[in-house]
Motif scaffolding. Structure first.
Motif, PDB file in Angstrom:
ATOM      1  N   ILE A   1     -22.959  43.951  86.807  1.00  0.00           N
ATOM      2  CA  ILE A   1     -21.962  45.027  86.728  1.00  0.00           C
ATOM      3  C   ILE A   1     -20.547  44.450  86.697  1.00  0.00           C
ATOM      4  O   ILE A   1     -19.703  44.861  85.886  1.00  0.00           O
ATOM      5  CB  ILE A   1     -22.120  45.994  87.918  1.00  0.00           C
ATOM      6  N   ALA A   2     -20.297  43.463  87.585  1.00  0.00           N
ATOM      7  CA  ALA A   2     -18.956  42.883  87.682  1.00  0.00           C
ATOM      8  C   ALA A   2     -18.567  42.149  86.403  1.00  0.00           C
ATOM      9  O   ALA A   2     -17.433  42.275  85.925  1.00  0.00           O
ATOM     10  CB  ALA A   2     -18.888  41.930  88.880  1.00  0.00           C
ATOM     11  N   LEU A   3     -19.498  41.398  85.832  1.00  0.00           N
ATOM     12  CA  LEU A   3     -19.174  40.629  84.632  1.00  0.00           C
ATOM     13  C   LEU A   3     -19.047  41.513  83.399  1.00  0.00           C
ATOM     14  O   LEU A   3     -18.214  41.250  82.526  1.00  0.00           O
ATOM     15  CB  LEU A   3     -20.229  39.541  84.409  1.00  0.00           C
ATOM     16  N   LEU A   4     -19.864  42.571  83.320  1.00  0.00           N
ATOM     17  CA  LEU A   4     -19.722  43.505  82.195  1.00  0.00           C
ATOM     18  C   LEU A   4     -18.369  44.225  82.263  1.00  0.00           C
ATOM     19  O   LEU A   4     -17.635  44.302  81.269  1.00  0.00           O
ATOM     20  CB  LEU A   4     -20.861  44.520  82.202  1.00  0.00           C
ATOM     21  N   GLY A   5     -18.045  44.746  83.443  1.00  0.00           N
ATOM     22  CA  GLY A   5     -16.755  45.419  83.608  1.00  0.00           C
ATOM     23  C   GLY A   5     -15.587  44.465  83.452  1.00  0.00           C
ATOM     24  O   GLY A   5     -14.589  44.771  82.792  1.00  0.00           O
ATOM     25  N   GLY A   6     -15.713  43.274  84.060  1.00  0.00           N
ATOM     26  CA  GLY A   6     -14.655  42.277  83.951  1.00  0.00           C
ATOM     27  C   GLY A   6     -14.467  41.798  82.522  1.00  0.00           C
ATOM     28  O   GLY A   6     -13.334  41.602  82.061  1.00  0.00           O
ATOM     29  N   GLY A   7     -15.585  41.604  81.804  1.00  0.00           N
ATOM     30  CA  GLY A   7     -15.495  41.164  80.410  1.00  0.00           C
ATOM     31  C   GLY A   7     -14.781  42.176  79.536  1.00  0.00           C
ATOM     32  O   GLY A   7     -13.932  41.822  78.706  1.00  0.00           O
ATOM     33  N   LEU A   8     -15.102  43.454  79.720  1.00  0.00           N
ATOM     34  CA  LEU A   8     -14.410  44.504  78.969  1.00  0.00           C
ATOM     35  C   LEU A   8     -12.925  44.553  79.331  1.00  0.00           C
ATOM     36  O   LEU A   8     -12.066  44.783  78.474  1.00  0.00           O
ATOM     37  CB  LEU A   8     -15.066  45.863  79.240  1.00  0.00           C
ATOM     38  N   GLY A   9     -12.633  44.316  80.619  1.00  0.00           N
ATOM     39  CA  GLY A   9     -11.236  44.272  81.054  1.00  0.00           C
ATOM     40  C   GLY A   9     -10.476  43.125  80.417  1.00  0.00           C
ATOM     41  O   GLY A   9      -9.316  43.272  80.016  1.00  0.00           O
ATOM     42  N   MET A  10     -11.146  41.968  80.295  1.00  0.00           N
ATOM     43  CA  MET A  10     -10.524  40.808  79.655  1.00  0.00           C
ATOM     44  C   MET A  10     -10.248  41.089  78.180  1.00  0.00           C
ATOM     45  O   MET A  10      -9.190  40.731  77.657  1.00  0.00           O
ATOM     46  CB  MET A  10     -11.431  39.587  79.812  1.00  0.00           C
ATOM     47  N   LEU A  11     -11.202  41.733  77.507  1.00  0.00           N
ATOM     48  CA  LEU A  11     -11.013  42.061  76.090  1.00  0.00           C
ATOM     49  C   LEU A  11      -9.870  43.054  75.890  1.00  0.00           C
ATOM     50  O   LEU A  11      -9.140  42.983  74.901  1.00  0.00           O
ATOM     51  CB  LEU A  11     -12.303  42.633  75.512  1.00  0.00           C
ATOM     52  N   ALA A  12      -9.734  43.978  76.834  1.00  0.00           N
ATOM     53  CA  ALA A  12      -8.675  44.997  76.717  1.00  0.00           C
ATOM     54  C   ALA A  12      -7.294  44.440  77.028  1.00  0.00           C
ATOM     55  O   ALA A  12      -6.277  45.017  76.614  1.00  0.00           O
ATOM     56  CB  ALA A  12      -8.986  46.173  77.647  1.00  0.00           C
ATOM     57  N   THR A  13      -7.237  43.320  77.752  1.00  0.00           N
ATOM     58  CA  THR A  13      -5.950  42.780  78.186  1.00  0.00           C
ATOM     59  C   THR A  13      -5.075  42.361  77.016  1.00  0.00           C
ATOM     60  O   THR A  13      -3.866  42.627  77.007  1.00  0.00           O
ATOM     61  CB  THR A  13      -6.169  41.570  79.119  1.00  0.00           C
ATOM     62  N   ILE A  14      -5.657  41.720  76.008  1.00  0.00           N
ATOM     63  CA  ILE A  14      -4.864  41.179  74.900  1.00  0.00           C
ATOM     64  C   ILE A  14      -4.156  42.279  74.103  1.00  0.00           C
ATOM     65  O   ILE A  14      -2.928  42.215  73.920  1.00  0.00           O
ATOM     66  CB  ILE A  14      -5.740  40.292  73.992  1.00  0.00           C
ATOM     67  N   PRO A  15      -4.847  43.319  73.621  1.00  0.00           N
ATOM     68  CA  PRO A  15      -4.115  44.373  72.890  1.00  0.00           C
ATOM     69  C   PRO A  15      -3.108  45.118  73.762  1.00  0.00           C
ATOM     70  O   PRO A  15      -2.033  45.495  73.276  1.00  0.00           O
ATOM     71  CB  PRO A  15      -5.228  45.312  72.404  1.00  0.00           C
ATOM     72  N   ILE A  16      -3.436  45.314  75.032  1.00  0.00           N
ATOM     73  CA  ILE A  16      -2.495  45.996  75.926  1.00  0.00           C
ATOM     74  C   ILE A  16      -1.260  45.120  76.158  1.00  0.00           C
ATOM     75  O   ILE A  16      -0.127  45.613  76.173  1.00  0.00           O
ATOM     76  CB  ILE A  16      -3.180  46.347  77.263  1.00  0.00           C
ATOM     77  N   ALA A  17      -1.472  43.809  76.311  1.00  0.00           N
ATOM     78  CA  ALA A  17      -0.348  42.884  76.488  1.00  0.00           C
ATOM     79  C   ALA A  17       0.534  42.858  75.241  1.00  0.00           C
ATOM     80  O   ALA A  17       1.763  42.819  75.341  1.00  0.00           O
ATOM     81  CB  ALA A  17      -0.866  41.485  76.804  1.00  0.00           C
ATOM     82  N   ASN A  18      -0.080  42.891  74.068  1.00  0.00           N
ATOM     83  CA  ASN A  18       0.695  42.911  72.819  1.00  0.00           C
ATOM     84  C   ASN A  18       1.524  44.178  72.702  1.00  0.00           C
ATOM     85  O   ASN A  18       2.696  44.143  72.284  1.00  0.00           O
ATOM     86  CB  ASN A  18      -0.245  42.783  71.619  1.00  0.00           C
ATOM     87  N   ALA A  19       0.929  45.308  73.079  1.00  0.00           N
ATOM     88  CA  ALA A  19       1.661  46.573  73.044  1.00  0.00           C
ATOM     89  C   ALA A  19       2.811  46.564  74.047  1.00  0.00           C
ATOM     90  O   ALA A  19       3.915  47.048  73.766  1.00  0.00           O
ATOM     91  CB  ALA A  19       0.706  47.732  73.337  1.00  0.00           C
ATOM     92  N   PHE A  20       2.564  45.992  75.219  1.00  0.00           N
ATOM     93  CA  PHE A  20       3.605  45.891  76.250  1.00  0.00           C
ATOM     94  C   PHE A  20       4.754  45.012  75.766  1.00  0.00           C
ATOM     95  O   PHE A  20       5.931  45.336  75.969  1.00  0.00           O
ATOM     96  CB  PHE A  20       3.008  45.320  77.537  1.00  0.00           C
ATOM     97  N   ALA A  21       4.409  43.881  75.109  1.00  0.00           N
ATOM     98  CA  ALA A  21       5.435  42.963  74.607  1.00  0.00           C
ATOM     99  C   ALA A  21       6.334  43.648  73.585  1.00  0.00           C
ATOM    100  O   ALA A  21       7.559  43.451  73.568  1.00  0.00           O
ATOM    101  CB  ALA A  21       4.775  41.728  73.993  1.00  0.00           C
ATOM    102  N   LYS A  22       5.735  44.483  72.725  1.00  0.00           N
ATOM    103  CA  LYS A  22       6.534  45.198  71.723  1.00  0.00           C
ATOM    104  C   LYS A  22       7.455  46.228  72.379  1.00  0.00           C
ATOM    105  O   LYS A  22       8.580  46.443  71.943  1.00  0.00           O
ATOM    106  CB  LYS A  22       5.607  45.890  70.728  1.00  0.00           C
ATOM    107  N   SER A  23       6.971  46.850  73.446  1.00  0.00           N
ATOM    108  CA  SER A  23       7.757  47.901  74.093  1.00  0.00           C
ATOM    109  C   SER A  23       8.965  47.356  74.847  1.00  0.00           C
ATOM    110  O   SER A  23       9.979  48.039  74.979  1.00  0.00           O
ATOM    111  CB  SER A  23       6.871  48.702  75.056  1.00  0.00           C
ATOM    112  N   VAL A  24       8.866  46.111  75.358  1.00  0.00           N
ATOM    113  CA  VAL A  24       9.978  45.542  76.134  1.00  0.00           C
ATOM    114  C   VAL A  24      10.914  44.711  75.273  1.00  0.00           C
ATOM    115  O   VAL A  24      11.936  44.214  75.760  1.00  0.00           O
ATOM    116  CB  VAL A  24       9.447  44.689  77.308  1.00  0.00           C
ATOM    117  N   GLY A  25      10.577  44.536  73.996  1.00  0.00           N
ATOM    118  CA  GLY A  25      11.462  43.816  73.085  1.00  0.00           C
ATOM    119  C   GLY A  25      11.663  42.362  73.487  1.00  0.00           C
ATOM    120  O   GLY A  25      10.711  41.614  73.684  1.00  0.00           O
ATOM    121  N   THR A  26      12.944  41.976  73.647  1.00  0.00           N
ATOM    122  CA  THR A  26      13.276  40.574  73.948  1.00  0.00           C
ATOM    123  C   THR A  26      13.429  40.308  75.437  1.00  0.00           C
ATOM    124  O   THR A  26      13.937  39.255  75.824  1.00  0.00           O
ATOM    125  CB  THR A  26      14.586  40.182  73.237  1.00  0.00           C
ATOM    126  N   LEU A  27      13.011  41.259  76.269  1.00  0.00           N
ATOM    127  CA  LEU A  27      13.101  41.032  77.709  1.00  0.00           C
ATOM    128  C   LEU A  27      12.313  39.793  78.095  1.00  0.00           C
ATOM    129  O   LEU A  27      12.756  38.989  78.925  1.00  0.00           O
ATOM    130  CB  LEU A  27      12.568  42.256  78.469  1.00  0.00           C
TER     131      LEU A  27
END
Length: 385
Positions: free
Chosen positions: A313-339
């Motif tokens: 359960i932990a690795l399935l949930g954690g793995g999905l969380g790891m996969l979701a981190t990259i697109p969310i981080a990219n979206a966050f980077a675009k929203s904060v601009g050059t900060l």
């Protein structure tokens, strides 16, 4: 393979509870990774520094300038192989929301000291020949849609007025750690304009960038430079580029500590949720574990079942969380601009996310596994009734 199929079937026996637990894991691991990435981004300027560059500034404060004539004296210091200088400009592009670093630099010597800025030869030549020319990093150009030849108006704050620059080049970083969110223009252009308004303020620079012959000699060369200007009207403080950047990071130390603390708290909370799930699972299967022991299975087998199910359960949930981190981080980077000039999910962060998932799975199953391994067979079978 049989054991894995058994663990997977057990894990999803109570499907809704498992899915909700996994959703919590996804959110927690993703949040943990994003917070860790924010901390890494704060230190990105430190990671991108060079061991052969020193920064010489006014010993009183960074806000006090240094005389331009220090440049020739710096070149005479033993161990120094290159000298350039820069001024923080601090202007605004169109509105206050469009803020990014701008530096007035001695172009030829500055670019020689920063080989990590990869600029095409024709663009570099055009920049050096145009006194009102400017170059920017790829990230900044993409953010505002700038192209070679565009006019970039910057409204000065430290240096009043509207300053118009012609974009002559766009550099790419040599690696992911290189800052691509700056604008560089000619210090001579700044000095000429300031001289017309206030001649006494023209021949000063913000900091000197010094290249040295051997990184191990940095402390010795720094001492030589500061000794050279000791007891002058503008004494100097020389430090490695890394130490200089760390000085800015230390101003936000309390924020970084808070972010680190929150990331750990998130993992602890989901660990408690996971432990509750595994405890409920164990209580529901007391009769099954008692039956297994009655059939001759060892307590160690029961422990393996519970730890295995928890880890699945932990690795399935954690793995999905790891996969979701990259697109969310990219979206966050675009929203904060050059900060954050450099904002990327590192391999180290991904490793921490994986380890956090494993730790959650192991810790959550520890107490239920210990309890079920010690269950009495008779009492366990009676639990059916």
């Amino acid at each position: 393979m049989f054991i894995f199929r058994l663990l997977l079937k057990n894990a999803f026996r109570h499907r809704l509870r498992t899915i909700l637990t996994m959703v919590g894991l996804v959110v927690a691991i993703c949040a943990f990774g994003l917070l860790r990435t924010i901390v890494d981004a704060w230190y990105a300027g430190v990671e991108g520094t060079s061991s052969v560059r020193l920064v010489t500034r006014n010993a009183t404060s960074l806000t006090f300038p240094l005389p331009l004539n220090y440049a020739e004296r710096l070149k005479t210091v033993e161990g120094v192989t290159g000298v350039s200088w820069s001024n923080w400009f601090g202007g605004v592009y169109i509105t206050e929301r469009n803020f990014f670093p701008q530096f007035a630099v001695e172009a030829a010597s500055y670019l020689a000291l920063y080989p990590e800025y990869v600029l095409k030869d024709d663009e570099k030549k055009a920049f050096l020949l145009d006194r009102q020319g400017a170059i920017v990093g790829r990230k900044l150009a993409n953010q505002y849609g700038w192209k070679i030849g565009d006019q970039i108006p910057i409204r000065g704050t430290i240096f009043p007025g509207t300053w118009n620059f012609t974009l002559r080049g766009i550099w790419d970083g040599i690696d992911a750690k290189t800052d691509e969110s700056q604008l560089l223009f000619h210090w001579q252009y700044l000095a000429e304009t300031v001289r017309k308004r206030q001649a006494s303020s023209a021949d000063y620079v913000g900091v000197y960038i010094v290249r040295i012959n051997e990184p191990n000699n940095a402390p010795l060369i720094s001492e030589r430079i500061d000794t050279l200007f000791k007891n002058s009207l503008a004494e100097t403080l020389t430090e490695t580029e890394k130490a200089f950047q760390l000085g800015f990071v230390s101003m936000s130390e309390a924020i970084l500590v808070a972010i680190n603390a929150v990331s750990i708290v998130i993992v602890v909370i989901i660990m408690a949720v996971m432990a509750n799930t595994m405890m409920m699972t164990a209580r529901e299967r007391i009769a099954e574990y008692a039956t297994l022991k009655a059939l001759g299975f060892s307590p160690e087998f029961v422990i393996k079942l519970l730890f295995g199910e928890s880890l699945v359960i932990a690795l399935l949930g954690g793995g999905l969380g790891m996969l979701a981190t990259i697109p969310i981080a990219n979206a966050f980077a675009k929203s904060v601009g050059t900060l954050f000039p450099v904002f990327r999910v590192s391999d180290t962060t991904m490793l921490y996310q994986f380890l956090a998932s494993v730790i959650v799975g192991v810790v959550a199953a520890t107490w239920p596994a210990w309890k079920m391994s010690r269950i009495d067979i008779v009492n366990g079978l009676r639990h059916v009734a």
